[in-house]
Design an enzyme around this catalytic site. Structure first.
Site, mmCIF file in Angstrom:
data_model
loop_
_atom_site.group_PDB
_atom_site.id
_atom_site.type_symbol
_atom_site.label_atom_id
_atom_site.label_comp_id
_atom_site.label_asym_id
_atom_site.label_seq_id
_atom_site.Cartn_x
_atom_site.Cartn_y
_atom_site.Cartn_z
ATOM 1 N N LYS A 283 0.775 -1.217 -0.071
ATOM 2 C CA LYS A 283 0.088 -0.241 0.068
ATOM 3 C C LYS A 283 0.804 1.078 0.055
ATOM 4 O O LYS A 283 1.847 1.291 0.453
ATOM 5 C CB LYS A 283 -0.760 0.225 1.389
ATOM 6 C CG LYS A 283 -1.850 -0.998 1.219
ATOM 7 C CD LYS A 283 -2.622 -0.864 2.740
ATOM 8 C CE LYS A 283 -4.040 -1.662 2.558
ATOM 9 N NZ LYS A 283 -4.815 -1.528 1.570
ATOM 10 N N ASP A 294 -7.186 -3.359 10.644
ATOM 11 C CA ASP A 294 -7.660 -4.258 9.745
ATOM 12 C C ASP A 294 -8.220 -5.333 10.663
ATOM 13 O O ASP A 294 -8.776 -6.466 9.700
ATOM 14 C CB ASP A 294 -6.694 -4.429 8.556
ATOM 15 C CG ASP A 294 -7.210 -4.988 7.370
ATOM 16 O OD1 ASP A 294 -8.523 -4.503 7.118
ATOM 17 O OD2 ASP A 294 -6.784 -5.598 6.567
ATOM 18 N N ARG A 357 -10.244 -11.355 2.012
ATOM 19 C CA ARG A 357 -11.256 -12.362 1.590
ATOM 20 C C ARG A 357 -10.691 -13.750 1.308
ATOM 21 O O ARG A 357 -11.306 -14.848 1.588
ATOM 22 C CB ARG A 357 -11.827 -12.101 -0.011
ATOM 23 C CG ARG A 357 -10.424 -11.948 -0.898
ATOM 24 C CD ARG A 357 -10.917 -11.193 -2.056
ATOM 25 N NE ARG A 357 -10.876 -9.445 -1.765
ATOM 26 C CZ ARG A 357 -11.332 -8.694 -2.854
ATOM 27 N NH1 ARG A 357 -11.694 -9.041 -3.881
ATOM 28 N NH2 ARG A 357 -11.281 -7.339 -2.465
HETATM 29 N N1 BES Z 1 -7.885 -3.959 4.435
HETATM 30 C C1 BES Z 1 -8.193 -3.167 2.913
HETATM 31 C C2 BES Z 1 -9.637 -2.731 2.848
HETATM 32 C C3 BES Z 1 -9.532 -1.306 3.614
HETATM 33 C C4 BES Z 1 -9.270 -0.211 2.915
HETATM 34 C C5 BES Z 1 -9.902 -1.333 4.861
HETATM 35 C C6 BES Z 1 -9.448 1.222 3.624
HETATM 36 C C7 BES Z 1 -10.185 0.200 5.501
HETATM 37 C C8 BES Z 1 -9.853 1.226 5.099
HETATM 38 C C9 BES Z 1 -8.337 -4.657 2.238
HETATM 39 O O1 BES Z 1 -7.211 -5.653 2.641
HETATM 40 C C10 BES Z 1 -7.570 -4.154 0.735
HETATM 41 O O2 BES Z 1 -6.510 -3.809 0.754
HETATM 42 N N2 BES Z 1 -8.648 -4.318 -0.257
HETATM 43 C C11 BES Z 1 -8.252 -3.825 -1.459
HETATM 44 C C12 BES Z 1 -8.853 -4.974 -2.344
HETATM 45 C C13 BES Z 1 -8.170 -4.698 -3.950
HETATM 46 C C14 BES Z 1 -6.711 -4.985 -3.861
HETATM 47 C C15 BES Z 1 -8.798 -5.723 -4.798
HETATM 48 C C16 BES Z 1 -8.504 -2.372 -1.729
HETATM 49 O O3 BES Z 1 -9.923 -2.312 -1.511
HETATM 50 O O4 BES Z 1 -8.155 -1.666 -2.469
HETATM 51 ZN ZN ZN Z 2 -6.954 -5.859 4.612
HETATM 52 MN MN MN Z 3 -5.404 -5.597 1.944
#
Ligand code: BES
Ligand code: ZN
Ligand code: MN
Length: 505
Positions: A283, A294, A357
């Site tokens: 990230k 998380d 997931r």
């Molecule tokens: N934990 C994150 C989602 C998240 C984003 C939670 C902002 C809280 C605040 C999750 O694991 C994630 O990184 N999701 C990705 C999925 C994508 C790579 C398909 C996302 O939402 O960008």
């Molecule tokens: Zn996550």
């Molecule tokens: Mn993630």
């Protein structure tokens, strides 16, 4: 520690550090306890209303020094907003602001009316519960790492008395207070887990805390370690943990409330990523700290189990948390890796940041295959896309069982934690198609939250399933009402309400 009680009597006679009365927006003639206190103050409240110093608008707080006219030194007048808009949630919100105000003025003992229960028309128990939740949660603070004395909870409210003249209302007031205090405890547990930094709150620490809560509440507790995950073929969870130096745990808390009917059960499965760096699909650094939270889904499950153990509903409940850290390293999984989940399905890992997931997939397979779960609700900070869709106000609800979705939405109406269903039309499923494996862990940018729900649904066959995406609601950006900047504890109260409603139906 705050002790809340409901006692019969006249609030004007109270010698607490402060007494709290209330009024609706636009009220000119006072009634009930507020009227009695106004009389004792020789009409000071009415006068301030006439001068428009006090309006009764939502969350307004006015303090009057009694200067010997009453046994208490201070009267606080709380604005309840428009009478026709009154709800338990309004009482919870204004009580949240009140909780912080009482802390600020250093009141140790306060007495209050059961706001909303009189002409407001709320059930007395509902009002008392909302007051207890609001005052406790609004005054919540995460200060254990602050060294300065004034950050510490030394001047916190210790005693709150809800004073009611109508003795017929005492039983429901008392019940509301007990439930509100218990639910606040559960939410505070969840908030604490989320606010803790990830160097402290790693999977093992989370497991230890779940274990302590289970032991003190009389719940069963089981932990799966890495070896057990290998034995069960939990390739998805193992793939996420393989880049981390912190050992994973699958935490299972067990409440047995209906031994005669083992199928009367539900598994609450909460995502427990103790830190989500994104892994190799790392990230951006700005705001990455938020990913210490998380595991908010898992935290809400642990908090809810604490309350469920004490409420004793007639239903069997498992609280399940796949606790794993998602890190990049030389041992981390790579984009393009193909892994195999516990149910045998192969997954192409298109993006290592879609890790939630993956851990949910194996946790859900486990509760289905090894524990015999008939109903599953998962709770996860799953997608950034849900923040785009619903902002920071509303939790997204999905599911293949409309009756489970409806049950969740009904519970959320009671808790006041806002939720909205998003569609799972079959047309979206194809977004997760993989060239090389049974399914891919990303579904592209369009409808990202729905694609994520569809991915999980590959592992929920045979159970009634609903999914809550709390990525937009697990953290509050500002302090307001019963929410305090930082972890919200959402959807702990909804989960407890859901379990109680399912047990009663
Ligand atoms: N934990 C994150 C989602 C998240 C984003 C939670 C902002 C809280 C605040 C999750 O694991 C994630 O990184 N999701 C990705 C999925 C994508 C790579 C398909 C996302 O939402 O960008
Ligand atoms: Zn996550
Ligand atoms: Mn993630």
């Amino acid at each position: 520690m705050l002790t809340i009680s409901a006692i019969p009597g006249d609030i004007a006679a109270s010698d607490a550090d402060a007494i709290v009365v209330s009024l609706f927006d636009g009220t000119t003639s006072l009634s009930g306890g507020t009227e009695i206190v106004d009389k004792a103050l020789h009409g000071a409240i009415s006068e301030l209303i006439a001068e428009k110093e006090i309006t009764g608008k939502h969350g307004e707080i006015t303090m009057i020094h009694t200067l010997g006219k009453l046994p208490t030194k201070r009267v606080i007048i709380l604005g309840l907003g428009k009478r026709e808009k009154l709800s338990a949630n309004v009482v919870r919100q204004v009580s949240g602001s009140l909780g912080r105000y009482l802390k600020r003025i250093g009141a140790k003992r306060a007495a209050t009316l059961a706001h909303g229960a009189g002409i407001g028309g709320l059930d007395a128990g509902t009002a008392a519960q909302a007051i207890a939740e609001g005052i406790t949660l609004g005054a919540y603070a995460f200060v254990q790492y602050k060294s300065k004395k004034d950050d510490q909870p030394g001047n916190a409210l210790e005693v709150l008395e809800i004073i009611e003249q109508d003795t017929g209302r005492m039983p429901s007031l008392k019940a509301g207070v007990v439930k509100g205090a218990l639910l606040s405890e559960a939410v505070s547990i969840a908030r604490g887990l989320v606010n803790e930094p990830a160097n402290v709150m790693n999977p093992i620490k989370m497991a230890e805390i779940a274990s302590e809560i289970a032991t003190s509440a009389g719940l069963g507790i089981t932990m799966l370690r890495r070896e057990d995950m290998v034995e069960h073929g939990m390739g998805a969870m193992l793939a996420v943990t393989q880049g981390s130096a912190n050992e994973p745990r699958l935490i299972i808390m067990e409440y047995k409330g209906d031994l005669d009917h083992p199928d009367n059960n539900i598994a609450l499965v909460g995502k427990g990523i103790t830190f989500d760096s994104g892994g190799i699909s790392i990230k951006p650094s700005g705001g990455m700290w938020e990913m210490k939270g998380d595991m908010a889904g898992g935290a809400s499950v642990i908090g809810a189990m604490h309350a469920i153990a004490k409420l004793k509903p007639k239903i069997n409940v498992w609280g399940v948390v796949p606790a794993v850290e998602n890190m990049p390293s030389g041992t981390a999984q790579r984009p393009g890796d193909i892994i195999r989940a516990m149910n045998g399905k192969t997954i192409e890992v298109d993006n290592t940041d879609a890790e939630g997931r993956l851990v949910l997939a194996d946790a859900i397979c486990y509760v289905k295959e090894k524990m015999g779960a008939k109903r599953v609700v998962d709770i996860a900070t799953l997608t950034g896309a849900i923040v785009v869709a619903l902002g920071h106000v509303t939790t997204g609800v999905f599911g293949t069982s409309q009756s489970m979705v409806d049950a969740v939405l009904a519970a959320s109406k009671v808790s006041g934690e806002k939720m909205w269903q998003l569609p799972m039309f079959e047309e979206y499923r194809r977004q997760n198609r993989s060239e090389y494996a049974d399914v891919k862990n990303t579904g592209g940018r369009p409808a990202g939250s729905i694609a994520a729900a569809f991915f999980i649904s590959e592992f929920t066959g045979g159970v009634e399933w609903a999914h809550l995406d709390i990525a937009g609601t697990f953290m509050a950006e500002r302090t307001q009402g019963h929410e305090v900047k930082g972890a919200t504890g959402v959807p702990t109260r909804t989960l407890i309400e859901l379990v109680e409603q399912l047990a009663a139906s």
